[in-house]
Design a protein around this motif. Sequence first.
Motif, PDB file in Angstrom:
ATOM      1  N   LEU A   1      -9.502  42.144 -25.922  1.00 42.95           N
ATOM      2  CA  LEU A   1     -10.161  42.185 -24.619  1.00 42.95           C
ATOM      3  C   LEU A   1     -11.222  41.096 -24.626  1.00 42.95           C
ATOM      4  N   CYS A   2     -11.088  40.130 -23.720  1.00 42.67           N
ATOM      5  CA  CYS A   2     -11.884  38.910 -23.804  1.00 42.67           C
ATOM      6  C   CYS A   2     -12.459  38.572 -22.433  1.00 42.67           C
ATOM      7  N   ALA A   3     -13.762  38.301 -22.397  1.00 46.31           N
ATOM      8  CA  ALA A   3     -14.419  37.896 -21.157  1.00 46.31           C
ATOM      9  C   ALA A   3     -15.323  36.709 -21.448  1.00 46.31           C
ATOM     10  N   GLY A   4     -15.240  35.689 -20.598  1.00 47.59           N
ATOM     11  CA  GLY A   4     -16.048  34.498 -20.825  1.00 47.59           C
ATOM     12  C   GLY A   4     -16.333  33.780 -19.525  1.00 47.59           C
ATOM     13  N   SER A   5     -17.150  32.743 -19.634  1.00 53.39           N
ATOM     14  CA  SER A   5     -17.422  31.887 -18.493  1.00 53.39           C
ATOM     15  C   SER A   5     -17.893  30.541 -19.001  1.00 53.39           C
ATOM     16  N   ASN A   6     -17.526  29.504 -18.280  1.00 53.30           N
ATOM     17  CA  ASN A   6     -17.982  28.156 -18.597  1.00 53.30           C
ATOM     18  C   ASN A   6     -17.561  27.709 -19.999  1.00 53.30           C
ATOM     19  N   GLY A   7     -16.388  28.134 -20.422  1.00 47.87           N
ATOM     20  CA  GLY A   7     -15.869  27.705 -21.714  1.00 47.87           C
ATOM     21  C   GLY A   7     -14.396  28.039 -21.831  1.00 47.87           C
ATOM     22  N   ASN A   8     -13.671  27.293 -22.653  1.00 49.91           N
ATOM     23  CA  ASN A   8     -12.247  27.527 -22.852  1.00 49.91           C
ATOM     24  C   ASN A   8     -12.010  28.752 -23.717  1.00 49.91           C
TER      25      ASN A   8
ATOM     26  N   GLY B   1      -1.050  41.043 -32.213  1.00 46.90           N
ATOM     27  CA  GLY B   1      -0.083  42.117 -32.374  1.00 46.90           C
ATOM     28  C   GLY B   1       0.025  43.027 -31.180  1.00 46.90           C
ATOM     29  N   GLY B   2      -1.017  43.148 -30.373  1.00 50.80           N
ATOM     30  CA  GLY B   2      -1.012  44.004 -29.201  1.00 50.80           C
ATOM     31  C   GLY B   2      -1.112  43.203 -27.921  1.00 50.80           C
ATOM     32  N   SER B   3      -1.742  43.793 -26.933  1.00 54.59           N
ATOM     33  CA  SER B   3      -1.894  43.130 -25.639  1.00 54.59           C
ATOM     34  C   SER B   3      -3.142  42.264 -25.617  1.00 54.59           C
ATOM     35  N   VAL B   4      -3.219  41.379 -24.606  1.00 52.99           N
ATOM     36  CA  VAL B   4      -4.375  40.509 -24.417  1.00 52.99           C
ATOM     37  C   VAL B   4      -4.806  40.581 -22.959  1.00 52.99           C
ATOM     38  N   ILE B   5      -6.080  40.884 -22.752  1.00 52.74           N
ATOM     39  CA  ILE B   5      -6.668  40.876 -21.412  1.00 52.74           C
ATOM     40  C   ILE B   5      -7.809  39.858 -21.413  1.00 52.74           C
ATOM     41  N   VAL B   6      -7.738  38.901 -20.492  1.00 50.07           N
ATOM     42  CA  VAL B   6      -8.741  37.832 -20.433  1.00 50.07           C
ATOM     43  C   VAL B   6      -9.280  37.729 -19.010  1.00 50.07           C
ATOM     44  N   LYS B   7     -10.602  37.645 -18.901  1.00 51.00           N
ATOM     45  CA  LYS B   7     -11.241  37.368 -17.630  1.00 51.00           C
ATOM     46  C   LYS B   7     -12.273  36.283 -17.861  1.00 51.00           C
ATOM     47  N   THR B   8     -12.177  35.172 -17.114  1.00 48.42           N
ATOM     48  CA  THR B   8     -13.090  34.056 -17.333  1.00 48.42           C
ATOM     49  C   THR B   8     -13.193  33.212 -16.077  1.00 48.42           C
ATOM     50  N   SER B   9     -14.061  32.200 -16.147  1.00 52.74           N
ATOM     51  CA  SER B   9     -14.226  31.266 -15.032  1.00 52.74           C
ATOM     52  C   SER B   9     -14.671  29.928 -15.578  1.00 52.74           C
TER      53      SER B   9
ATOM     54  N   ASN C   1      -7.049  36.605 -15.921  1.00 52.98           N
ATOM     55  CA  ASN C   1      -7.656  36.374 -14.611  1.00 52.98           C
ATOM     56  C   ASN C   1      -8.693  35.272 -14.777  1.00 52.98           C
ATOM     57  N   ASP C   2      -8.383  34.094 -14.248  1.00 53.39           N
ATOM     58  CA  ASP C   2      -9.236  32.927 -14.422  1.00 53.39           C
ATOM     59  C   ASP C   2      -9.552  32.342 -13.050  1.00 53.39           C
ATOM     60  N   SER C   3     -10.695  31.756 -12.949  1.00 54.78           N
ATOM     61  CA  SER C   3     -11.017  31.012 -11.732  1.00 54.78           C
ATOM     62  C   SER C   3     -11.511  29.636 -12.134  1.00 54.78           C
ATOM     63  N   ASN C   4     -10.997  28.643 -11.450  1.00 56.17           N
ATOM     64  CA  ASN C   4     -11.371  27.260 -11.721  1.00 56.17           C
ATOM     65  C   ASN C   4     -10.996  26.830 -13.137  1.00 56.17           C
ATOM     66  N   GLY C   5      -9.809  27.259 -13.569  1.00 59.71           N
ATOM     67  CA  GLY C   5      -9.361  26.850 -14.887  1.00 59.71           C
ATOM     68  C   GLY C   5      -7.852  26.962 -15.026  1.00 59.71           C
ATOM     69  N   LYS C   6      -7.287  26.126 -15.876  1.00 57.04           N
ATOM     70  CA  LYS C   6      -5.855  26.125 -16.149  1.00 57.04           C
ATOM     71  C   LYS C   6      -5.486  27.268 -17.084  1.00 57.04           C
ATOM     72  N   ILE C   7      -4.269  27.823 -16.897  1.00 56.14           N
ATOM     73  CA  ILE C   7      -3.736  28.857 -17.784  1.00 56.14           C
ATOM     74  C   ILE C   7      -2.461  28.333 -18.418  1.00 56.14           C
ATOM     75  N   ALA C   8      -2.378  28.448 -19.747  1.00 54.25           N
ATOM     76  CA  ALA C   8      -1.173  28.088 -20.478  1.00 54.25           C
ATOM     77  C   ALA C   8      -0.791  29.265 -21.372  1.00 54.25           C
TER      78      ALA C   8
ATOM     79  N   SER D   1      -5.035  32.608 -11.406  1.00 51.39           N
ATOM     80  CA  SER D   1      -6.100  31.613 -11.435  1.00 51.39           C
ATOM     81  C   SER D   1      -6.349  31.111 -10.024  1.00 51.39           C
ATOM     82  N   SER D   2      -7.455  30.404  -9.878  1.00 54.83           N
ATOM     83  CA  SER D   2      -7.714  29.684  -8.639  1.00 54.83           C
ATOM     84  C   SER D   2      -8.187  28.292  -9.018  1.00 54.83           C
ATOM     85  N   PHE D   3      -7.730  27.323  -8.325  1.00 54.17           N
ATOM     86  CA  PHE D   3      -8.069  25.931  -8.628  1.00 54.17           C
ATOM     87  C   PHE D   3      -7.714  25.584 -10.079  1.00 54.17           C
ATOM     88  N   GLY D   4      -6.566  26.099 -10.525  1.00 51.63           N
ATOM     89  CA  GLY D   4      -6.117  25.770 -11.870  1.00 51.63           C
ATOM     90  C   GLY D   4      -4.610  25.935 -11.978  1.00 51.63           C
ATOM     91  N   ALA D   5      -3.971  25.057 -12.742  1.00 50.69           N
ATOM     92  CA  ALA D   5      -2.527  25.126 -12.941  1.00 50.69           C
ATOM     93  C   ALA D   5      -2.159  26.283 -13.853  1.00 50.69           C
TER      94      ALA D   5
END
Length: 551
Positions: A311-318, A325-333, A349-356, A368-372
């Motif tokens: 479970l991961c939450a961040g902002s202003n960073g990659n 081994g399990g699931s991944v939940i990410v929220k960032t901007s 769930n990302d805003s202003n960032g690319k998801i790969a 995402s928004s404003f991101g590929a």
Amino acid sequence: MNCQQAQWPGYFPRFPRSARLSLALLLSVSMPALTLAANAAQEQVSKQFQKTFTISAGQAVKIEHKYGEVRMHGESGHEVKISATIHAQAGSREEAESFAEKIQIQAEQTGEGVQIRTIYPKEVRSWISLHKNPSYSVDYDIAVPGDAMIFVKNDFGSVTTSGIHGWTEIQNSQGSVNVTDSGAAKLSNSFGSVDQTNAGGNVAINNGNGQVKSSGVKGTLSVSNRFGNVTASSIGQSVSISSSNGSVEVTDSGETTINNSFGATAARNVRGNVVINNSNGAIDVSGVSGNATLNSSFSGITFAKVGGSVLCAGSNGNIRGNTVGGSVIVKTSFGEVALENVNGEADVNDSNGKIAAREIRGYAKLNSSFGAIEASGLHKGVRATTGNDRIALSDIGGDTYAKTSFGAVDIRRVSGNLIIENSNGAINAATIKGDVSAKTSFAAATVEDVSGQISVDSSNGAVVVSSSRNSAGCKNISAKTSFSSIQVRIPENVGYNLTARTSFGRITSDLPVTTTGEFGGDAMNGQIGNGGCTLSLTNSNGSIQILKSTK
């Protein structure tokens, strides 16, 4: 000890030499003109103190001291051997010796063990004679039984202990603390480092303004620190660290919780769960057997080889994750997200960032928004949504939904159904095993090699559609656009009921059509083969072509 600025140049207070370094750091800010260097003309003397006690197993040795070092080590037997060196410095040897005689070491045996206390003489200082005051310190070297409990309180000097396996409690300030081969320990310090190695029990460290190093703890480790780096390794049980203004690194530990700010944080080879909350500093986690909960701001997060879920939450960073081994939940901007080799679901769930994303074995939700969005190897399907950028998906093992605007959509090799919603962006989809529904505007739409039903709705862009030759029987096909062309490829020997309309364009077919109603350059109703499925084609201001499928 009170300190006031001298009223006359050349006069300043004198302090014990063991306190000078720490006080000089503090005084340099408020009294830069003063110097605490020893007077080269002064005389120095030393005086020895020794005393021995015998205590019972498990009894305590307590020392209350200031202005000097305390060194303690464990030995076999039951004796407490106290050795102290008293240092004094004054304008003359007689004055130095007189002052050294006034310094008392109070050592006595009680029902609890041995108590040691340093007593310095009280001085009456006047600003006229400040320069004549002596300086002084006392250094201890104490041997205690290896199973003894020790309690140390010291100011303006370092504390070092080794080979004492009973309870160790140290309260120090303005000096380093070094503890080796101890039992359970509680260590407190300020304005100095703490270095602890090999403890047979739990360890608690509270420090300020100095680095902390801890290793080889068989029990739990708790650290509180500020303005200094924290390093912990080989911790048998859980780790809890609260820090600020310094980096934190934990290696080879049990369950780990870290709270930090203004410093990088790393946890590696953790047996259990990891929880890290950081601000203004990067997070790096790897080799975790349990779950990982990671929160950061204004910096990046990296995790790898996590046995459980993340479970991961961040902002202003990659944010980058690999092998979970399990699931991944990410929220960032305002940062990119890259995930690879996730055994469970992925929810980003990302805003202003690319998801790969690559090799996600559970269902993937990528927003995402404003991101590929770029993803491949999505074993259970995907829902990908963004705005103002492109979506590229491939090798998908389940149903797929993609939505964007002002960006192209490119999707390849889908085992399930496919839904695409787009505006002001092109659509390309190929090798789809299920049904396809695609909408866009002001851009072309190409949907090829589809085994299921096809529905394409566009405007102001060309439409190219092809049904797979390997599909079982016919599948309904619907294509619509305006101000451009429609091209449809269908397998031979498959029947369709055809309805085709256009304006300001022509309708042509490479396959024979048996008309049942209207037939002309801009309208065609009838059957291809024996009929069956629906083939509905609608255009305005553009041509329509019906061709044989080549795939």
